[in-house]
Design an enzyme around this catalytic site. Sequence first.
Site, PDB file in Angstrom:
ATOM      1  N   ASP A  67       0.819  -1.193  -0.116  1.00  0.00           N
ATOM      2  CA  ASP A  67      -0.079  -0.192   0.094  1.00  0.00           C
ATOM      3  C   ASP A  67       0.784   1.277   0.152  1.00  0.00           C
ATOM      4  O   ASP A  67       2.009   1.247   0.278  1.00  0.00           O
ATOM      5  CB  ASP A  67      -1.048  -0.142   1.069  1.00  0.00           C
ATOM      6  CG  ASP A  67      -0.255  -0.502   2.667  1.00  0.00           C
ATOM      7  OD1 ASP A  67       1.049  -0.604   2.484  1.00  0.00           O
ATOM      8  OD2 ASP A  67      -1.011  -1.020   3.343  1.00  0.00           O
ATOM      9  N   ASN A 136      -7.681  -3.390  14.114  1.00  0.00           N
ATOM     10  CA  ASN A 136      -8.798  -3.566  13.816  1.00  0.00           C
ATOM     11  C   ASN A 136      -8.965  -4.756  12.707  1.00  0.00           C
ATOM     12  O   ASN A 136     -10.103  -5.177  12.255  1.00  0.00           O
ATOM     13  CB  ASN A 136      -9.673  -2.261  13.289  1.00  0.00           C
ATOM     14  CG  ASN A 136      -8.841  -2.078  11.620  1.00  0.00           C
ATOM     15  OD1 ASN A 136      -7.883  -2.810  11.488  1.00  0.00           O
ATOM     16  ND2 ASN A 136      -9.328  -1.024  11.220  1.00  0.00           N
ATOM     17  N   HIS A 138      -7.224  -5.224   9.940  1.00  0.00           N
ATOM     18  CA  HIS A 138      -6.822  -5.009   8.433  1.00  0.00           C
ATOM     19  C   HIS A 138      -5.473  -5.799   8.125  1.00  0.00           C
ATOM     20  O   HIS A 138      -4.578  -5.836   8.933  1.00  0.00           O
ATOM     21  CB  HIS A 138      -6.838  -3.632   8.267  1.00  0.00           C
ATOM     22  CG  HIS A 138      -5.802  -2.659   8.543  1.00  0.00           C
ATOM     23  ND1 HIS A 138      -5.970  -1.350   9.216  1.00  0.00           N
ATOM     24  CD2 HIS A 138      -4.525  -2.834   9.010  1.00  0.00           C
ATOM     25  CE1 HIS A 138      -4.846  -1.026   9.510  1.00  0.00           C
ATOM     26  NE2 HIS A 138      -3.647  -1.860   9.265  1.00  0.00           N
ATOM     27  N   GLU A 143      -9.711  -2.352   4.919  1.00  0.00           N
ATOM     28  CA  GLU A 143     -10.283  -2.185   6.224  1.00  0.00           C
ATOM     29  C   GLU A 143     -11.584  -3.278   6.562  1.00  0.00           C
ATOM     30  O   GLU A 143     -12.151  -3.844   5.546  1.00  0.00           O
ATOM     31  CB  GLU A 143     -10.761  -0.861   6.389  1.00  0.00           C
ATOM     32  CG  GLU A 143      -9.750   0.235   6.230  1.00  0.00           C
ATOM     33  CD  GLU A 143      -8.851   0.373   7.510  1.00  0.00           C
ATOM     34  OE1 GLU A 143      -8.737  -0.584   8.238  1.00  0.00           O
ATOM     35  OE2 GLU A 143      -8.129   1.413   7.751  1.00  0.00           O
TER      36      GLU A 143
HETATM   37  C1  F6R Z   1       1.447  -1.444   6.000  1.00  0.00           C
HETATM   38  C2  F6R Z   1       0.263  -2.404   5.967  1.00  0.00           C
HETATM   39  C3  F6R Z   1      -0.578  -2.661   7.177  1.00  0.00           C
HETATM   40  C4  F6R Z   1       0.232  -2.839   8.337  1.00  0.00           C
HETATM   41  C5  F6R Z   1      -0.460  -2.707   9.702  1.00  0.00           C
HETATM   42  C6  F6R Z   1       0.165  -2.958  11.017  1.00  0.00           C
HETATM   43  O1  F6R Z   1       2.053  -1.507   4.809  1.00  0.00           O
HETATM   44  O2  F6R Z   1       0.087  -3.276   5.304  1.00  0.00           O
HETATM   45  O3  F6R Z   1      -1.647  -3.123   7.401  1.00  0.00           O
HETATM   46  O4  F6R Z   1       0.756  -4.093   8.526  1.00  0.00           O
HETATM   47  O5  F6R Z   1      -1.398  -1.459   9.867  1.00  0.00           O
HETATM   48  O6  F6R Z   1       1.041  -1.714  11.289  1.00  0.00           O
HETATM   49  P1  F6R Z   1       2.086  -1.776  12.107  1.00  0.00           P
HETATM   50  O7  F6R Z   1       3.089  -2.960  11.835  1.00  0.00           O
HETATM   51  O8  F6R Z   1       2.475  -0.455  12.446  1.00  0.00           O
HETATM   52  O9  F6R Z   1       1.402  -2.185  13.664  1.00  0.00           O
END
Ligand code: F6R
Length: 263
Positions: A67, A136, A138, A143
């Site tokens: 992303d 959450n 994701h 989401e």
């Molecule tokens: C980022 C991504 C997100 C993160 C998720 C966890 O490229 O794909 O799904 O993996 O938000 O983020 P952290 O590792 O910062 O807790």
Amino acid sequence: MNIVILDTSQQIARLAAEQVIGVVQSCESPVLGMAAGATPLLLYAQLIHCYGKGQISFRSTSTFNLDEYVALPPDSTNSYRYYMQSNFFDHVDLQAKNSYLPDGRADDLQLAAKRYERTIASTGGIDLQILGIGTNGHIGFNEPGSSFASRTRVVALSDSTIDSNRHYFGESGAVPEKAITVGIGSILDSRGLLLIATGEHKAEAVRAALEGPVSPICPASAVQLHPKVTVLLDRAAASQLTHRDDYIKCQQTPPGLASATPR
Ligand code: F6R
């Protein structure tokens, strides 16, 4: 599914790196799916360390990030391009032309998303997709409510994701509210998935993803549908799993994922 529960983030990083290196070494033109965020930082550091010791080359590897925020310039310190350059790409021999992220600044974002999907397909698809998980549930920026058939597209970030990201942008910085993300259907097309989660704040999302119903309410529960998944957790992230003792029992043979007993 291989669910492996380890004591430290460093052990997780080492085991994750072993798996990434295994894939890179076994493919002629390896394709890795990358995640940004706090979770994979130690993994990227471990891969850089292994590269420095001459144990691995990324010369023929292509990477596709999950992303990118919409409208952030690539040199913004909060963009995922900047994150990848500074935490991984700049320190290994990956060729610049082979590192891809969604173009969050394209004039036509929908077209950019479609192109990204086509570029992934043109390389032969992703061999190993690295995933973190949001509190959450994701994965990527898919989401809750995202279709399991979703492809790369523009999405609105949920309030909880915007809140979680706020500390990266500082008090006055505006947190992006949109991103381009690879879809859940695209993630499931990968030949292997490597999901990493650490910390108690991820425990509920991890439980919902691994033991809850397979439902778009928890996008990460889609990993239950994939035939080749490794999940690396620390004890805090595993603390809400009802069957965690069974997963731990399954781990008497490792370390070394190859020898871990499949679930
Ligand atoms: C980022 C991504 C997100 C993160 C998720 C966890 O490229 O794909 O799904 O993996 O938000 O983020 P952290 O590792 O910062 O807790």
